[in-house]
Design a protein around this motif. Structure first.
Motif, PDB file in Angstrom:
ATOM      1  N   GLY A  49      37.477  46.370  35.713  1.00 26.21           N
ATOM      2  CA  GLY A  49      37.003  47.724  35.961  1.00 26.21           C
ATOM      3  C   GLY A  49      36.026  47.733  37.149  1.00 26.21           C
ATOM      4  O   GLY A  49      35.358  48.983  37.743  1.00 26.21           O
ATOM      5  N   ALA A  50      35.403  46.777  37.583  1.00 27.78           N
ATOM      6  CA  ALA A  50      34.083  46.541  38.433  1.00 27.78           C
ATOM      7  C   ALA A  50      34.541  47.135  39.834  1.00 27.78           C
ATOM      8  O   ALA A  50      35.636  46.347  40.354  1.00 27.78           O
ATOM      9  CB  ALA A  50      33.361  45.523  38.172  1.00 27.78           C
ATOM     10  N   PRO A  51      34.072  47.810  40.655  1.00 28.74           N
ATOM     11  CA  PRO A  51      34.336  47.946  42.018  1.00 28.74           C
ATOM     12  C   PRO A  51      34.199  46.642  43.063  1.00 28.74           C
ATOM     13  O   PRO A  51      33.174  46.019  42.545  1.00 28.74           O
ATOM     14  CB  PRO A  51      33.502  49.103  42.587  1.00 28.74           C
ATOM     15  N   ILE A  52      34.968  46.380  43.923  1.00 30.15           N
ATOM     16  CA  ILE A  52      34.717  45.226  44.560  1.00 30.15           C
ATOM     17  C   ILE A  52      35.062  45.479  46.135  1.00 30.15           C
ATOM     18  O   ILE A  52      36.035  46.566  46.231  1.00 30.15           O
ATOM     19  CB  ILE A  52      35.660  43.895  44.228  1.00 30.15           C
ATOM     20  N   SER A  53      34.512  44.771  46.951  1.00 27.42           N
ATOM     21  CA  SER A  53      34.907  44.814  48.329  1.00 27.42           C
ATOM     22  C   SER A  53      35.209  43.401  48.872  1.00 27.42           C
ATOM     23  O   SER A  53      34.496  42.722  49.015  1.00 27.42           O
ATOM     24  CB  SER A  53      33.723  45.424  49.221  1.00 27.42           C
ATOM     25  N   ILE A  54      36.554  43.287  49.138  1.00 28.67           N
ATOM     26  CA  ILE A  54      37.032  42.039  49.516  1.00 28.67           C
ATOM     27  C   ILE A  54      36.570  41.492  50.946  1.00 28.67           C
ATOM     28  O   ILE A  54      36.793  42.473  51.921  1.00 28.67           O
ATOM     29  CB  ILE A  54      38.590  42.091  49.494  1.00 28.67           C
ATOM     30  N   PRO A  55      36.104  40.234  51.099  1.00 30.78           N
ATOM     31  CA  PRO A  55      35.650  40.141  52.671  1.00 30.78           C
ATOM     32  C   PRO A  55      36.957  40.038  53.595  1.00 30.78           C
ATOM     33  O   PRO A  55      38.007  39.712  53.010  1.00 30.78           O
ATOM     34  CB  PRO A  55      35.155  38.634  52.414  1.00 30.78           C
ATOM     35  N   GLU A  56      36.717  40.309  54.831  1.00 33.26           N
ATOM     36  CA  GLU A  56      37.894  40.197  55.878  1.00 33.26           C
ATOM     37  C   GLU A  56      38.373  38.882  55.749  1.00 33.26           C
ATOM     38  O   GLU A  56      39.414  38.449  56.067  1.00 33.26           O
ATOM     39  CB  GLU A  56      37.297  40.863  57.065  1.00 33.26           C
ATOM     40  N   ASN A  57      37.413  37.914  55.783  1.00 28.30           N
ATOM     41  CA  ASN A  57      37.640  36.541  56.003  1.00 28.30           C
ATOM     42  C   ASN A  57      37.283  35.919  54.722  1.00 28.30           C
ATOM     43  O   ASN A  57      36.022  36.031  54.309  1.00 28.30           O
ATOM     44  CB  ASN A  57      37.231  35.881  57.096  1.00 28.30           C
ATOM     45  N   ILE A  58      38.029  34.930  54.117  1.00 26.33           N
ATOM     46  CA  ILE A  58      37.567  34.392  52.772  1.00 26.33           C
ATOM     47  C   ILE A  58      37.901  32.820  53.235  1.00 26.33           C
ATOM     48  O   ILE A  58      38.954  32.326  53.079  1.00 26.33           O
ATOM     49  CB  ILE A  58      38.515  34.594  51.694  1.00 26.33           C
ATOM     50  N   ASP A  59      36.618  32.111  53.355  1.00 27.18           N
ATOM     51  CA  ASP A  59      36.557  30.871  53.733  1.00 27.18           C
ATOM     52  C   ASP A  59      36.055  29.741  52.727  1.00 27.18           C
ATOM     53  O   ASP A  59      36.215  28.580  52.513  1.00 27.18           O
ATOM     54  CB  ASP A  59      35.892  30.435  55.050  1.00 27.18           C
ATOM     55  N   SER A  60      35.248  30.339  51.647  1.00 28.71           N
ATOM     56  CA  SER A  60      34.734  29.704  50.533  1.00 28.71           C
ATOM     57  C   SER A  60      34.834  30.517  49.371  1.00 28.71           C
ATOM     58  O   SER A  60      34.632  31.681  49.193  1.00 28.71           O
ATOM     59  CB  SER A  60      33.272  29.404  50.806  1.00 28.71           C
ATOM     60  N   ILE A  61      35.366  29.816  48.119  1.00 28.75           N
ATOM     61  CA  ILE A  61      35.790  30.291  46.900  1.00 28.75           C
ATOM     62  C   ILE A  61      35.037  29.619  45.718  1.00 28.75           C
ATOM     63  O   ILE A  61      35.042  28.237  45.736  1.00 28.75           O
ATOM     64  CB  ILE A  61      37.224  30.545  46.449  1.00 28.75           C
ATOM     65  N   VAL A  62      34.248  30.237  44.948  1.00 26.60           N
ATOM     66  CA  VAL A  62      33.670  29.217  43.875  1.00 26.60           C
ATOM     67  C   VAL A  62      34.379  29.851  42.467  1.00 26.60           C
ATOM     68  O   VAL A  62      34.485  30.993  42.379  1.00 26.60           O
ATOM     69  CB  VAL A  62      32.174  29.467  43.586  1.00 26.60           C
ATOM     70  N   VAL A  63      34.876  29.162  41.712  1.00 28.37           N
ATOM     71  CA  VAL A  63      35.742  29.385  40.449  1.00 28.37           C
ATOM     72  C   VAL A  63      34.990  28.853  39.243  1.00 28.37           C
ATOM     73  O   VAL A  63      34.772  27.521  39.302  1.00 28.37           O
ATOM     74  CB  VAL A  63      37.059  28.889  40.555  1.00 28.37           C
ATOM     75  N   LEU A  64      34.744  29.813  38.450  1.00 27.02           N
ATOM     76  CA  LEU A  64      33.977  29.502  37.298  1.00 27.02           C
ATOM     77  C   LEU A  64      34.871  29.791  35.860  1.00 27.02           C
ATOM     78  O   LEU A  64      34.490  29.903  34.682  1.00 27.02           O
ATOM     79  CB  LEU A  64      32.752  30.323  36.867  1.00 27.02           C
ATOM     80  N   ALA A  65      36.069  29.372  35.803  1.00 26.17           N
ATOM     81  CA  ALA A  65      36.943  29.357  34.727  1.00 26.17           C
ATOM     82  C   ALA A  65      38.387  28.499  35.284  1.00 26.17           C
ATOM     83  O   ALA A  65      38.911  28.711  36.190  1.00 26.17           O
ATOM     84  CB  ALA A  65      37.412  30.648  34.589  1.00 26.17           C
ATOM     85  N   PRO A  66      38.690  27.600  34.322  1.00 23.04           N
ATOM     86  CA  PRO A  66      39.753  26.433  34.705  1.00 23.04           C
ATOM     87  C   PRO A  66      41.172  27.067  34.707  1.00 23.04           C
ATOM     88  O   PRO A  66      41.750  26.720  35.683  1.00 23.04           O
ATOM     89  CB  PRO A  66      39.740  25.672  33.160  1.00 23.04           C
ATOM     90  N   SER A  67      41.422  28.423  34.010  1.00 25.91           N
ATOM     91  CA  SER A  67      42.639  28.995  34.289  1.00 25.91           C
ATOM     92  C   SER A  67      42.637  29.672  35.400  1.00 25.91           C
ATOM     93  O   SER A  67      43.437  29.782  36.264  1.00 25.91           O
ATOM     94  CB  SER A  67      42.652  30.208  33.004  1.00 25.91           C
ATOM     95  N   LEU A  68      41.739  30.133  35.946  1.00 25.17           N
ATOM     96  CA  LEU A  68      41.547  30.686  37.354  1.00 25.17           C
ATOM     97  C   LEU A  68      41.533  29.556  38.420  1.00 25.17           C
ATOM     98  O   LEU A  68      42.426  29.807  39.660  1.00 25.17           O
ATOM     99  CB  LEU A  68      40.550  31.555  37.507  1.00 25.17           C
ATOM    100  N   ALA A  69      40.871  28.644  38.312  1.00 24.05           N
ATOM    101  CA  ALA A  69      40.950  27.650  39.178  1.00 24.05           C
ATOM    102  C   ALA A  69      42.269  26.925  39.375  1.00 24.05           C
ATOM    103  O   ALA A  69      42.784  26.598  40.498  1.00 24.05           O
ATOM    104  CB  ALA A  69      40.118  26.542  38.683  1.00 24.05           C
ATOM    105  N   GLU A  70      43.328  26.651  38.296  1.00 19.84           N
ATOM    106  CA  GLU A  70      44.598  26.519  38.604  1.00 19.84           C
ATOM    107  C   GLU A  70      45.208  27.438  39.048  1.00 19.84           C
ATOM    108  O   GLU A  70      46.271  26.821  39.911  1.00 19.84           O
ATOM    109  CB  GLU A  70      45.196  26.132  37.130  1.00 19.84           C
TER     110      GLU A  70
END
Length: 321
Positions: A49-70
């Motif tokens: 439910g949190a508002p987000i603003s997606i970057p125009e370019n996504i070149d780096s991602i950090v993932v802090l959950a194995p399910s999401l990483a997969e």
């Protein structure tokens, strides 16, 4: 040590929506009007439910959950991952030599310094703090929370959301089509199983002496039912601590375990005191189910479902191998 392992396990499974420091949507990651409604639309809110603003370019991602990483790697974005949590170490498709973070209490200063375009978190990280990622948000990082899925439909909607948020909706659609095809195949086989042949199941996710399992209202319970099994704990809700005497009294036809922190969990169950007369033990119908596939609610659940199905009803699921 065992208590710490179990606490971590329970933390991974339980969907603590407030973990993300955002006002949660009503009850699940699939609230009314949520961004999952369209795979083509760019989300303006995350599943918490949190508002987000997606970057125009996504070149780096950090993932802090194995399910999401997969899921991120399945979407073909493994090369964009610049950091991940310690529980994800060793997962296929993740780069080596990048920073890793404590799963429950990641170093926010280090995360902020890393300055990823997107930070993906779930229900586990910093669950006992309010707005733990505000420093990253203030620094311009797009922080996206995807609370732990509670159902197979949640798994699907989260895949769709992640694909849209990471600007690869077509890859998300392809992944969903593959998942749906596998689920439909399993459901079709289950439909052919006569009621009188259906077997009762106990699924153990923590070994003695701290037995833990699942009741109704979880994705794992739904997975069991999807392939024709009958969960002996379906009368209870959520992830639950159980007593050995209660399991023995329920006398399951089959026992599954995904415990991977003891040497031989199947042999431990077969030799467990007081369980010799349990049907599953007496008939040696105790099976190990892949830990990651049964613990992480994402597209890989079908691997665990196939393993359960073929153990339960090999004649009906021969074609689903």
């Amino acid at each position: 040590m065992k208590r710490k392992i179990i606490a971590l396990l329970i933390g991974i499974l339980l969907p603590v929506l407030s973990a993300c420091g955002a006002a949660p949507a009503s009850g699940s990651s699939q609230g009314a009007g949520s961004p999952q409604a369209s795979s083509a639309a760019l989300p303006t809110a995350d599943p918490s439910g949190a508002p987000i603003s997606i970057p125009e370019n996504i070149d780096s991602i950090v993932v802090l959950a194995p399910s999401l990483a997969e899921t991120v790697t399945a979407l073909g974005l493994g090369d964009k991952i610049t950091g991940y949590d310690l529980n994800s170490v060793g997962l296929a498709g993740l780069p080596e030599g990048v920073p890793t973070f404590d799963t429950v209490n990641p170093d926010v200063e280090q995360l902020t310094a890393l300055a990823p375009d997107v930070l993906l978190v779930s229900s586990l990280s910093l669950y006992d703090q309010e707005a733990p990622y505000q420093p990253l948000i203030d620094a311009g990082v797009c922080v996206i929370c995807v609370p732990t899925s509670v159902s197979i439909e949640n798994v699907k909607s989260d895949i769709q959301f992640l694909a849209a948020a990471l600007r690869v909706p077509e890859k998300g659609q392809a992944l969903l089509e593959e998942l749906n095809a596998a689920l439909e195949e399993l459901a079709a086989a289950a439909k052919a199983i006569p009621q009188e042949e259906r077997k009762s199941v106990y699924f153990e996710i923590s070994a003695a002496p701290y037995l833990y399992s699942t009741g109704s209202g979880t994705y794992l319970d739904e997975m069991i039912r999807w392939v024709g099994g009958e969960n002996i704990l379906a009368g209870q809700e959520g992830w639950i601590s159980v007593e050995g005497e209660s399991v023995a009294a329920a006398n399951p036809d089959m026992i599954f375990t995904n415990v991977n922190y003891i040497e031989n969990p199947v042999e431990e169950i077969l030799g467990r005191e007081g369980w010799a007369d349990v049907t599953a033990v007496a008939e040696k119908e105790v099976y190990y189910i892949d830990n990651m596939a049964s613990s992480l609610p994402n597209q890989n659940i079908v691997k665990a479902m196939r393993q359960m199905a073929q153990a339960l009803y090999p004649d009906y699921y021969a074609a689903a191998a």
